[in-house]
Design an enzyme around this catalytic site. Structure first.
Site, mmCIF file in Angstrom:
data_model
loop_
_atom_site.group_PDB
_atom_site.id
_atom_site.type_symbol
_atom_site.label_atom_id
_atom_site.label_comp_id
_atom_site.label_asym_id
_atom_site.label_seq_id
_atom_site.Cartn_x
_atom_site.Cartn_y
_atom_site.Cartn_z
ATOM 1 N N PRO A 147 0.832 -1.212 0.000
ATOM 2 C CA PRO A 147 0.000 0.000 0.000
ATOM 3 C C PRO A 147 0.860 1.253 0.000
ATOM 4 O O PRO A 147 1.861 1.336 0.716
ATOM 5 C CB PRO A 147 -0.806 -0.134 1.299
ATOM 6 C CG PRO A 147 -0.912 -1.612 1.514
ATOM 7 C CD PRO A 147 0.420 -2.166 1.038
ATOM 8 N N CYS A 148 0.443 2.239 -0.805
ATOM 9 C CA CYS A 148 1.367 3.325 -1.129
ATOM 10 C C CYS A 148 0.933 4.737 -0.737
ATOM 11 O O CYS A 148 1.599 5.696 -1.148
ATOM 12 C CB CYS A 148 1.644 3.300 -2.630
ATOM 13 S SG CYS A 148 0.149 3.240 -3.647
ATOM 14 N N PRO A 149 -0.141 4.964 0.038
ATOM 15 C CA PRO A 149 -0.519 6.349 0.337
ATOM 16 C C PRO A 149 0.586 7.174 0.983
ATOM 17 O O PRO A 149 0.647 8.393 0.788
ATOM 18 C CB PRO A 149 -1.712 6.191 1.295
ATOM 19 C CG PRO A 149 -2.287 4.868 0.967
ATOM 20 C CD PRO A 149 -1.106 4.010 0.597
#
EC number: 2.1.1.37
Length: 420
Positions: A147-149
């Site tokens: 996950p990259c937020p």
């Protein structure tokens, strides 16, 4: 209040082979390598399961609904293990495969965190499976997009210290611990282009090098693979050094179909409600309308799945077709590609000529999923659009998988007794 009853024009044909035709040609070439039976009505092909055992097995992490995995499955790889922490996403993964008659992974599904695969009881199982397959001469690959937020421009930007950012470190630790023959690491361009995040990215690569991996990376744009979407992502691929030739032979561009996609004279904006003809000198197969037609979005099982506007229809009727520069409300253009399919952070993507948000079926089409792919009816709208927006566009995943497959077949040496 004006009424919008505009019917889409039928796309003109271009001289370039369509994405559908290219897929048909690829399906014919890969007919005996696909791990399941699939009837593609657009190709009139019946693809049968291959009986003999594969030489490559894929262990998937941060799997979501499995867009990245599907690209590998349709390129002749077997998915052996699936790990996803969010239950609705994992159920969507299972459901979509059951609808497409794709066999279950050899080692099953695991609902849990990446750290459980690294430190808890599941870590013992995983290490044992990888060791056994490698001892039997099977090539083992890990694939995943943490996950990259925390690295995204649109996210909170906490970087490696954020809860999501830490998962990238965990994934690299998992690779180093289990020593798969190769891995794929996917993330947002912010990890690559932002100076403070790039420092962390370089540290991850140094760690992988210390554990015996040679790596190659590229900032790709999904549109170049035939996806109707301007979506940049960093892809890092690594191989255990004792098995590979020089990585100069890893041809990142081998399965790029539209290298000049963004250079075309794409239309900008149109008054909402107008009948708009397809412009000349574009790639029709990269347009939103082409994919809506190709996937039959009006009759797709997820066609009715879209959010209702909170403030009525008036705002949706005033935004010009193709006006996607605003921070929140973005109206797609039927004869252009979509901006990045990011449906969080108050970003609203509006149908090109209807006064509503796009449906889940339309979002899946923009992610270039096959029309046979569907999400479960009982999945919430929030979870539907989150897993769609988080996923790797299918045709980009397939292009990367095919590039890997070619490299493994031509430049990878494996002995039956190594990897102990």
């Amino acid at each position: 209040m004006m009424s919008l009853k505009i019917q889409p024009a039928v796309p003109k044909k271009s001289d370039k082979p369509s994405a559908t035709n290219r897929d048909c040609q690829n399906f014919k070439r890969e007919k005996n390598n696909l791990p399941f039976q699939l009837t593609d009505k657009s190709c009139n092909l019946d693809i049968s399961i291959r009986q003999e055992r594969k030489k490559t097995l894929i262990f998937s992490f941060f799997s979501g609904a499995g867009f990245l995995d599907l690209g590998f499955e349709l390129s002749g790889f077997d998915i052996a293990f699936v790990n996803e922490v969010h239950p609705p996403f994992l159920e969507a993964y299972k459901y979509s495969r059951s609808r497409m008659d794709i066999p279950k992974p050899k080692y099953g599904y695991f609902k849990g965190s990446i750290d459980e695969c690294l430190y808890a009881e599941k870590a013992k199982d995983l290490a044992g499976w990888v060791k056994k397959e490698k001892q039997n001469g099977i090539i083992v690959g890990f694939i995943g997009g943490p996950p990259c937020p925390d690295f995204s421009i649109a996210g909170k930007n906490k970087g490696k210290d954020g809860e999501n950012g830490k998962l990238s470190q965990s994934y690299v630790d998992l690779i180093c611990k289990n020593q798969p023959d190769f891995f794929v690491f996917e993330n947002v361009k912010g990890l690559y282009r932002t100076a403070k995040h790039r420092e962390f990215f370089n540290a991850l690569k140094r760690q992988l090098s210390d554990f015996g991996y040679v790596c190659t990376e590229k900032l790709i744009n999904a549109i170049e693979y035939g996806v109707p979407q301007d979506r940049e992502r960093i892809i890092l691929v690594g191989f255990l050094s004792q098995h590979v030739d020089a990585l100069q032979k890893f041809d990142w561009d081998a399965h790029i179909s539209f290298p000049d996609a963004l250079e075309k004279d794409w239309p900008t904006t149109e008054e909402v409600g107008r009948v708009v003809s397809q412009p000349a000198n574009i790639y029709p197969e990269l347009t939103v309308q082409y994919w809506f037609n190709r996937n039959g979005v009006d009759t797709h099982p997820n066609a009715s799945k879209h959010f209702q506007p909170r403030a009525g229809l008036e705002k949706f009727q005033t935004i010009s077709e193709g006006d996607d520069k605003k921070k929140s409300y973005k109206r797609l253009h039927r004869w252009r590609y979509s901006p990045t399919a990011a449906y969080g952070n108050n970003e609203v993507h509006i149908h090109p000529y209807l006064p509503r948000r796009i449906s889940a079926a339309e979002a899946l089409a923009i992610q270039s999923l096959p029309k046979e792919f569907e999400l479960p009816d009982n999945m919430t709208l929030s979870n539907m659009f989150k897993t769609i927006g988080n996923g790797v566009p299918f045709l980009a995943a397939k292009g990367i998988a095919m590039t890997l497959k070619s490299y493994l077949e031509n430049h990878y040496e494996r002995t039956k007794t190594d990897g102990c």
